[in-house]
Design a protein around this motif. Sequence first.
Motif, mmCIF file in Angstrom:
data_model
loop_
_atom_site.group_PDB
_atom_site.id
_atom_site.type_symbol
_atom_site.label_atom_id
_atom_site.label_comp_id
_atom_site.label_asym_id
_atom_site.label_seq_id
_atom_site.Cartn_x
_atom_site.Cartn_y
_atom_site.Cartn_z
ATOM 1 N N UNK A 1 0.940 6.110 -6.405
ATOM 2 C CA UNK A 1 0.716 4.933 -7.257
ATOM 3 C C UNK A 1 2.002 4.127 -7.458
ATOM 4 N N UNK A 2 3.166 4.795 -7.405
ATOM 5 C CA UNK A 2 4.429 4.072 -7.602
ATOM 6 C C UNK A 2 4.717 3.149 -6.416
ATOM 7 N N UNK A 3 4.327 3.585 -5.214
ATOM 8 C CA UNK A 3 4.486 2.744 -4.023
ATOM 9 C C UNK A 3 3.643 1.473 -4.180
ATOM 10 N N UNK A 4 2.422 1.644 -4.670
ATOM 11 C CA UNK A 4 1.528 0.490 -4.888
ATOM 12 C C UNK A 4 2.150 -0.468 -5.903
ATOM 13 N N UNK A 5 2.713 0.091 -6.999
ATOM 14 C CA UNK A 5 3.333 -0.743 -8.037
ATOM 15 C C UNK A 5 4.504 -1.531 -7.452
ATOM 16 N N UNK A 6 5.362 -0.858 -6.680
ATOM 17 C CA UNK A 6 6.543 -1.537 -6.112
ATOM 18 C C UNK A 6 6.137 -2.624 -5.111
ATOM 19 N N UNK A 7 5.178 -2.323 -4.241
ATOM 20 C CA UNK A 7 4.752 -3.338 -3.267
ATOM 21 C C UNK A 7 4.063 -4.512 -3.968
ATOM 22 N N UNK A 8 3.366 -4.219 -5.074
ATOM 23 C CA UNK A 8 2.671 -5.281 -5.818
ATOM 24 C C UNK A 8 3.666 -6.241 -6.464
ATOM 25 N N UNK A 9 4.691 -5.673 -7.149
ATOM 26 C CA UNK A 9 5.635 -6.596 -7.805
ATOM 27 C C UNK A 9 6.471 -7.350 -6.763
ATOM 28 N N UNK A 10 6.722 -6.715 -5.605
ATOM 29 C CA UNK A 10 7.459 -7.429 -4.545
ATOM 30 C C UNK A 10 6.643 -8.626 -4.024
ATOM 31 N N UNK A 11 5.331 -8.403 -3.849
ATOM 32 C CA UNK A 11 4.458 -9.495 -3.393
ATOM 33 C C UNK A 11 4.451 -10.624 -4.419
#
Length: 491
Positions: free
Chosen positions: A15-25
């Motif tokens: 889930x942390x990978x999803x959070x990081x990729x989401x805020x980067x997008x």
Amino acid sequence: MNSAEKFNLISFTGKMKILHLSWMAFFITFMVWYNFAPLLQALKESLGLTTEEIKTLLILNVAFTIPARVVIGMLTDKYGPRAVYSALLAICSIPCFMFALADTFIQAAIARFALGCIGAGFVVGIRLVSEWFPHNELGTAEGIYGGWGNFGSAAAAFTLPTVALMFGGDDGWRYAMGVTGLMSLLFSFVFYHNVRDTPKGSTYFRPKNLGAMEVTSTGDFFLLLVMKVPMYAALALLAWKLSPNGVGMLSAFVVNTIYGGLTALYLYDCLHVWKVNKSIFSEPVPEIHRYKFKQVAVLNVLYFATFGSELAVISMLPLFFSETFELTPVVAGMVASAYAFMNLMSRPGGGWLSDKFGRKPTLLILTAGLAIGYFAMGYIDGTWPLWLAVVAAMACSFFVQSGEGAVFAAVPLIKRRMTGQIAGMTGAYGNVGAVVYLTVLSLVDYSTFFLVISATAVLGFVTLLMMEEPSGQIAEVNEDGSVELIDVAKA
């Protein structure tokens, strides 16, 4: 849901990978959306634009975002965040490149209007993050997503002038714009190949209809129709700003045609709401599947006051400091950037406070702070020490951005399958607020402008008293007809 997995910010798995990729997008979308603000002077000289034409570009930059956030929210619920975010990043790189290649005001205006669509990217990540995090971490996760992503506008302000200088010459600004478009295009592939809509084994709940938001009572049906009016009114206000009574970009005939078109569009929208929801007039919705639309309406009003005021204040603060304290543009810009810098911690802070102390109590305290903060800013003048004015602006900024974090800590807890639509409408209200406040600013002095925002925050506080603290569970129906209950608060 991976609730057992620890909330560890330096992790890049699960889930942390999803959070990081989401805020980067989200960071990239905001960088593209605000890539021309720090390059306005170079752009003005290169294309030979007037000050009025520059102001028009600023208005056009936020115009399309209002309907785009609503539409993108619906598409997210229907097709999933992975596909929608990837497509948005790729498609919006096209008007970004168009803007970088523009030679006339009209070309720049069309590209800038189309680029407003990228401001809708925020809504997609709200739904995606809500799929991966349990209710007791959701506020913090959404706050990090919103706060760190939002920082893209500040990053654009700090880096793009340097990038333009590196390429040098009269066309340096074009290369800087092009770089952000290229980032958006490349990241769309990274996002698509690394993100899933839900954790393994979880269901992605989709709304029954794409055309309009579902409501579950007749009273909510009429409240939804009322809450749609300000979004169309804001677009009409933008048209008025471009009319002969405003900056004179559009003729009276064109503006009246836009008014007629917006009225027709609203009526068509109402018809869709009726088609999707007409069954509630003949048979009541079972209690287990009901939700209260007033929760959405309250959050809309609060986001109008928080994000709406942030967008408006960020665009006028450098000028305010420079005129009030006779600072050079560079110093004024640096002083004003303190307001945007608060985003990195304030928005996650608002989400964390909501997880810790409850959604409604947190929002009440932050909205009260917001009203007091803007009231104090209404009295800043040249007699104040500069440091005190900066402290007042930063304190005000803390309440504004923590308030935004707290609003979106509550949005995903209303109705899971409609989170994209609810986030879209709430997000659109933030832009409606920006349009209203910027219009007020063009008509009054700085002091009155701040006091008007303070008054709307008081109105938000009163509205908030009607909100109910999210509790119990949300019921969603699986494709096989079984009902799944999703926790929204501690049992």
